[in-house]
Design a protein around this motif. Sequence first.
Motif, PDB file in Angstrom:
ATOM      1  N   ALA A 177     -73.936  -6.082  68.005  1.00  0.00           N
ATOM      2  CA  ALA A 177     -75.067  -6.997  67.851  1.00  0.00           C
ATOM      3  C   ALA A 177     -74.885  -7.892  66.630  1.00  0.00           C
ATOM      4  N   GLY A 178     -75.033  -9.194  66.827  1.00  0.00           N
ATOM      5  CA  GLY A 178     -74.927 -10.150  65.742  1.00  0.00           C
ATOM      6  C   GLY A 178     -73.511 -10.550  65.375  1.00  0.00           C
ATOM      7  N   ALA A 179     -72.526  -9.963  66.034  1.00  0.00           N
ATOM      8  CA  ALA A 179     -71.126 -10.297  65.724  1.00  0.00           C
ATOM      9  C   ALA A 179     -70.720 -11.575  66.445  1.00  0.00           C
ATOM     10  N   GLU A 180     -69.685 -12.226  65.934  1.00  0.00           N
ATOM     11  CA  GLU A 180     -69.157 -13.438  66.546  1.00  0.00           C
ATOM     12  C   GLU A 180     -68.563 -13.118  67.918  1.00  0.00           C
ATOM     13  N   PRO A 181     -68.541 -14.088  68.825  1.00  0.00           N
ATOM     14  CA  PRO A 181     -67.911 -13.870  70.135  1.00  0.00           C
ATOM     15  C   PRO A 181     -66.453 -13.434  69.974  1.00  0.00           C
ATOM     16  N   GLY A 182     -66.020 -12.512  70.831  1.00  0.00           N
ATOM     17  CA  GLY A 182     -64.652 -12.007  70.757  1.00  0.00           C
ATOM     18  C   GLY A 182     -64.497 -10.876  69.765  1.00  0.00           C
ATOM     19  N   THR A 183     -65.605 -10.483  69.136  1.00  0.00           N
ATOM     20  CA  THR A 183     -65.571  -9.383  68.181  1.00  0.00           C
ATOM     21  C   THR A 183     -66.403  -8.238  68.744  1.00  0.00           C
ATOM     22  N   GLY A 184     -65.855  -7.064  68.696  1.00  0.00           N
ATOM     23  CA  GLY A 184     -66.552  -5.898  69.214  1.00  0.00           C
ATOM     24  C   GLY A 184     -65.667  -4.688  69.060  1.00  0.00           C
ATOM     25  N   GLU A 185     -65.717  -3.813  70.062  1.00  0.00           N
ATOM     26  CA  GLU A 185     -64.925  -2.598  69.987  1.00  0.00           C
ATOM     27  C   GLU A 185     -64.625  -2.084  71.388  1.00  0.00           C
ATOM     28  N   LEU A 186     -63.587  -1.285  71.461  1.00  0.00           N
ATOM     29  CA  LEU A 186     -63.222  -0.601  72.693  1.00  0.00           C
ATOM     30  C   LEU A 186     -63.391   0.886  72.436  1.00  0.00           C
ATOM     31  N   ALA A 187     -64.293   1.504  73.168  1.00  0.00           N
ATOM     32  CA  ALA A 187     -64.583   2.929  72.981  1.00  0.00           C
ATOM     33  C   ALA A 187     -63.833   3.743  74.018  1.00  0.00           C
ATOM     34  N   CYS A 188     -63.154   4.781  73.560  1.00  0.00           N
ATOM     35  CA  CYS A 188     -62.432   5.671  74.460  1.00  0.00           C
ATOM     36  C   CYS A 188     -63.427   6.583  75.162  1.00  0.00           C
ATOM     37  N   LEU A 189     -63.324   6.643  76.484  1.00  0.00           N
ATOM     38  CA  LEU A 189     -64.169   7.524  77.272  1.00  0.00           C
ATOM     39  C   LEU A 189     -63.482   8.857  77.540  1.00  0.00           C
ATOM     40  N   GLY A 190     -62.310   9.040  76.965  1.00  0.00           N
ATOM     41  CA  GLY A 190     -61.531  10.270  77.138  1.00  0.00           C
ATOM     42  C   GLY A 190     -61.933  11.317  76.119  1.00  0.00           C
ATOM     43  N   VAL A 242     -62.930   4.865  68.647  1.00  0.00           N
ATOM     44  CA  VAL A 242     -63.417   3.506  68.885  1.00  0.00           C
ATOM     45  C   VAL A 242     -62.488   2.548  68.149  1.00  0.00           C
ATOM     46  N   TYR A 243     -61.909   1.606  68.907  1.00  0.00           N
ATOM     47  CA  TYR A 243     -60.942   0.656  68.376  1.00  0.00           C
ATOM     48  C   TYR A 243     -61.590  -0.711  68.195  1.00  0.00           C
ATOM     49  N   PRO A 244     -61.316  -1.395  67.088  1.00  0.00           N
ATOM     50  CA  PRO A 244     -61.907  -2.723  66.879  1.00  0.00           C
ATOM     51  C   PRO A 244     -61.248  -3.792  67.740  1.00  0.00           C
ATOM     52  N   VAL A 245     -62.028  -4.814  68.076  1.00  0.00           N
ATOM     53  CA  VAL A 245     -61.522  -6.026  68.719  1.00  0.00           C
ATOM     54  C   VAL A 245     -61.874  -7.156  67.773  1.00  0.00           C
ATOM     55  N   ARG A 246     -60.855  -7.820  67.254  1.00  0.00           N
ATOM     56  CA  ARG A 246     -61.055  -8.894  66.277  1.00  0.00           C
ATOM     57  C   ARG A 246     -60.522 -10.202  66.845  1.00  0.00           C
ATOM     58  N   ASP A 247     -61.368 -11.210  66.888  1.00  0.00           N
ATOM     59  CA  ASP A 247     -60.986 -12.525  67.412  1.00  0.00           C
ATOM     60  C   ASP A 247     -60.374 -12.419  68.807  1.00  0.00           C
ATOM     61  N   GLY A 248     -60.922 -11.533  69.638  1.00  0.00           N
ATOM     62  CA  GLY A 248     -60.443 -11.383  71.005  1.00  0.00           C
ATOM     63  C   GLY A 248     -59.168 -10.586  71.145  1.00  0.00           C
ATOM     64  N   ILE A 249     -58.724  -9.934  70.056  1.00  0.00           N
ATOM     65  CA  ILE A 249     -57.481  -9.162  70.082  1.00  0.00           C
ATOM     66  C   ILE A 249     -57.793  -7.688  69.818  1.00  0.00           C
ATOM     67  N   PRO A 250     -57.503  -6.802  70.789  1.00  0.00           N
ATOM     68  CA  PRO A 250     -57.746  -5.375  70.557  1.00  0.00           C
ATOM     69  C   PRO A 250     -56.737  -4.813  69.560  1.00  0.00           C
ATOM     70  N   VAL A 251     -57.235  -4.073  68.594  1.00  0.00           N
ATOM     71  CA  VAL A 251     -56.384  -3.436  67.588  1.00  0.00           C
ATOM     72  C   VAL A 251     -56.264  -1.968  67.986  1.00  0.00           C
ATOM     73  N   LEU A 252     -55.238  -1.658  68.777  1.00  0.00           N
ATOM     74  CA  LEU A 252     -55.085  -0.326  69.345  1.00  0.00           C
ATOM     75  C   LEU A 252     -54.177   0.555  68.490  1.00  0.00           C
ATOM     76  N   LEU A 253     -54.544   0.682  67.234  1.00  0.00           N
ATOM     77  CA  LEU A 253     -53.834   1.543  66.296  1.00  0.00           C
ATOM     78  C   LEU A 253     -54.744   2.713  65.944  1.00  0.00           C
TER      79      LEU A 253
END
Length: 65
Positions: free
Chosen positions: A30-43, A48-59
């Motif tokens: 909420a309130g973040a710029e477009p393309g910013t968010g996170e990818l949450a593992c359902l496993g 939870v991995y960050p997504v910055r400027d539309g790029i997933p950071v899968l580290l």
Amino acid sequence: MATTLGLDPTLLEIIVCPKCHGKLEPREIAGAEPGTGELACLGECGLVYPVRDGIPVLLVDEARN
């Protein structure tokens, strides 16, 4: 309609959690710029991995519980 955080839907179908290989669910912040968010593992790890400027950071070192 589910959010994709500006990521290609085909990419979201094939990428998995690097730690446990679980499915990743995109989530907006909420309130973040477009393309910013996170990818949450359902496993089993639930990281939870960050997504910055539309790029997933899968580290694992960049993920949070």
